[in-house]
Design a protein around this motif. Structure first.
Motif, PDB file in Angstrom:
ATOM      1  N   VAL A 109       8.438  76.243  21.508  1.00 37.61           N
ATOM      2  CA  VAL A 109       8.945  76.360  20.138  1.00 37.61           C
ATOM      3  C   VAL A 109       9.812  75.157  19.799  1.00 37.61           C
ATOM      4  O   VAL A 109       9.718  74.586  18.703  1.00 37.61           O
ATOM      5  N   LYS A 110      10.652  74.750  20.734  1.00 37.58           N
ATOM      6  CA  LYS A 110      11.548  73.604  20.520  1.00 37.58           C
ATOM      7  C   LYS A 110      10.759  72.337  20.212  1.00 37.58           C
ATOM      8  O   LYS A 110      11.122  71.562  19.329  1.00 37.58           O
ATOM      9  N   GLU A 111       9.654  72.131  20.933  1.00 41.15           N
ATOM     10  CA  GLU A 111       8.833  70.932  20.705  1.00 41.15           C
ATOM     11  C   GLU A 111       8.014  71.055  19.420  1.00 41.15           C
ATOM     12  O   GLU A 111       7.831  70.082  18.694  1.00 41.15           O
ATOM     13  N   MET A 112       7.515  72.257  19.134  1.00 38.70           N
ATOM     14  CA  MET A 112       6.713  72.455  17.920  1.00 38.70           C
ATOM     15  C   MET A 112       7.533  72.218  16.657  1.00 38.70           C
ATOM     16  O   MET A 112       7.007  71.753  15.638  1.00 38.70           O
ATOM     17  N   GLU A 113       8.818  72.532  16.712  1.00 40.45           N
ATOM     18  CA  GLU A 113       9.680  72.337  15.548  1.00 40.45           C
ATOM     19  C   GLU A 113       9.785  70.871  15.142  1.00 40.45           C
ATOM     20  O   GLU A 113      10.123  70.557  14.006  1.00 40.45           O
ATOM     21  N   LYS A 114       9.487  69.972  16.062  1.00 38.07           N
ATOM     22  CA  LYS A 114       9.565  68.533  15.772  1.00 38.07           C
ATOM     23  C   LYS A 114       8.295  67.987  15.132  1.00 38.07           C
ATOM     24  O   LYS A 114       8.266  66.842  14.689  1.00 38.07           O
ATOM     25  N   LEU A 115       7.239  68.813  15.077  1.00 36.68           N
ATOM     26  CA  LEU A 115       5.925  68.322  14.658  1.00 36.68           C
ATOM     27  C   LEU A 115       5.626  68.654  13.205  1.00 36.68           C
ATOM     28  O   LEU A 115       6.093  69.674  12.675  1.00 36.68           O
ATOM     29  N   PRO A 116       4.785  67.827  12.551  1.00 38.19           N
ATOM     30  CA  PRO A 116       4.302  68.172  11.203  1.00 38.19           C
ATOM     31  C   PRO A 116       3.422  69.417  11.255  1.00 38.19           C
ATOM     32  O   PRO A 116       2.878  69.776  12.304  1.00 38.19           O
ATOM     33  N   GLU A 117       3.252  70.061  10.115  1.00 42.15           N
ATOM     34  CA  GLU A 117       2.530  71.327  10.053  1.00 42.15           C
ATOM     35  C   GLU A 117       1.095  71.251  10.581  1.00 42.15           C
ATOM     36  O   GLU A 117       0.656  72.172  11.288  1.00 42.15           O
ATOM     37  N   PRO A 118       0.317  70.199  10.265  1.00 37.31           N
ATOM     38  CA  PRO A 118      -1.059  70.151  10.781  1.00 37.31           C
ATOM     39  C   PRO A 118      -1.122  70.236  12.302  1.00 37.31           C
ATOM     40  O   PRO A 118      -1.991  70.916  12.864  1.00 37.31           O
ATOM     41  N   HIS A 119      -0.212  69.556  12.979  1.00 41.10           N
ATOM     42  CA  HIS A 119      -0.197  69.591  14.444  1.00 41.10           C
ATOM     43  C   HIS A 119       0.277  70.946  14.946  1.00 41.10           C
ATOM     44  O   HIS A 119      -0.199  71.430  15.985  1.00 41.10           O
TER      45      HIS A 119
END
Length: 349
Positions: A193-203
């Motif tokens: 979750v911590k890493e996903m929060e750094k990514l744009p929505e498509p990724h």
């Protein structure tokens, strides 16, 4: 009169030694089982930990009072507060760390999330960790402390991970269900979750689809690693001038790296390129600084300072346009750098 009485009572209390006398087990007594020995020293350690916590909270409150008093009647730059710290050999960072701890304690107490006596159920590190947690985690931790549970940093971290696993909108429902069943441990979900929060929505969507179709531990570890590489790649790519000047299609290059299975290598390459550009900029500014300092020192020296002049001669190559540096103690390899300044400004500027 009341203030004087309070001060006298406090001063009198300070004359009494703290009640921290323990009967520690004899480390040379082989009759004491290892488990009992560790249990006894752990209890003593926890008492010391809680004593330190109470002390540091009050230190923070004292420092906050001194700082706020200085704001009201000082010079506006905090000089008096800094002088107060210097007299007591307290660093500024340590002082503000204590003040932050006091602020966290007072916030939890004022909001009714914590009873004063419950603070004794925290270890020092656990309390600091709880103060940084989300309000929901603070509430759960406080309720456990008020029931008499001993709260360590591990418990706070575990509750925070469980809350993340159950509440994050980035996770598919199948993953949340498995987290609730504990078939997917929360300690593996929280980093994702911590890493996903750094990514744009498509990724984020791609990762969500992958873990929704394969909600197992191996997939979780894999996508966490991929998300970490993605975040590193995207952050570094924006900072690399060489890519911006040439208008490289960062997203397409990223997709190609994923397709051929070399995302982590591409991410590391872009990250290293970003660091190299930053080092070049820093080196240039240092080179300019050496030139300016050398010029100033040359003007202020003369025949009466032969060794200082000799020092300048030795360092002069580092301020020239071509610099040479030997690598290795035996000088196995020479590196030559040429710095050439250019300007895009038109003539006359």
């Amino acid at each position: 009169m009341q203030l004087t009485d309070n001060i006298n009572e406090l001063a009198e209390a300070l004359q009494q030694p703290a009640d921290l006398t323990f009967e520690l087990p004899d480390p040379e007594d082989d009759q004491i089982p290892e488990s009992d020995f560790l249990k006894q020293v752990d209890v003593a350690w926890q008492v010391c930990d809680r004593f330190d916590l109470q002390t540091d909270i009050w230190r923070g409150r004292i420092l906050r009072a001194v700082r706020d008093r200085e704001k009201r009647g000082g010079d506006g730059r905090g000089t008096g507060f800094l002088h107060w710290l210097k007299e007591r050999e307290i660093s500024k960072s340590q002082a503000y760390s204590w003040i932050q701890l006091a602020n966290s304690a007072d916030t939890l107490l004022e909001e009714g999330k914590l009873e004063p006596k419950s603070i004794n159920n925290f270890s020092k590190r656990a309390f600091v960790e709880a103060a940084k947690a989300s309000p929901e985690v603070q509430q759960m931790v406080s309720e456990a402390a008020q029931k008499g549970d001993k709260i360590t940093r591990r418990e706070v971290k575990q509750l925070a991970e469980e809350w993340t696993a159950m509440s994050s909108e980035l996770l598919p429902e199948t993953v949340k269900e498995k987290a609730a069943e504990n078939s997917l441990p929360a300690r593996y979900i929280a980093p994702l979750v911590k890493e996903m929060e750094k990514l744009p929505e498509p990724h984020q969507n791609v990762i969500q689809q992958e873990i929704a179709s394969n909600p197992d531990l191996d997939t979780l570890k894999q996508v966490t690693s991929e998300a970490r590489s993605l975040a590193k790649y995207l952050k570094a790519a924006v900072q690399v001038q060489a890519l911006n000047v040439q208008e490289v299609d960062i997203e397409t290059a990223l997709e190609e790296a994923q397709r051929v299975g070399c995302l982590s290598i591409a991410a590391d390459l872009v990250n290293q390129a970003s660091q190299l550009e930053q080092m070049i900029a820093k080196m240039y500014m240092t080179w300019k600084r050496i030139n300016n300092l050398s010029d100033r020192l040359y003007v202020d020296t003369g025949a009466s300072t032969p060794q200082l002049r000799f020092l300048l001669e030795c360092l002069e190559p580092l301020g020239s346009e071509v610099m040479e540096l030997q690598l290795g103690s035996a000088g196995e390899r020479n590196i030559r750098l040429h710095i050439q300044e250019t300007s895009d400004l038109p003539d006359g500027f």
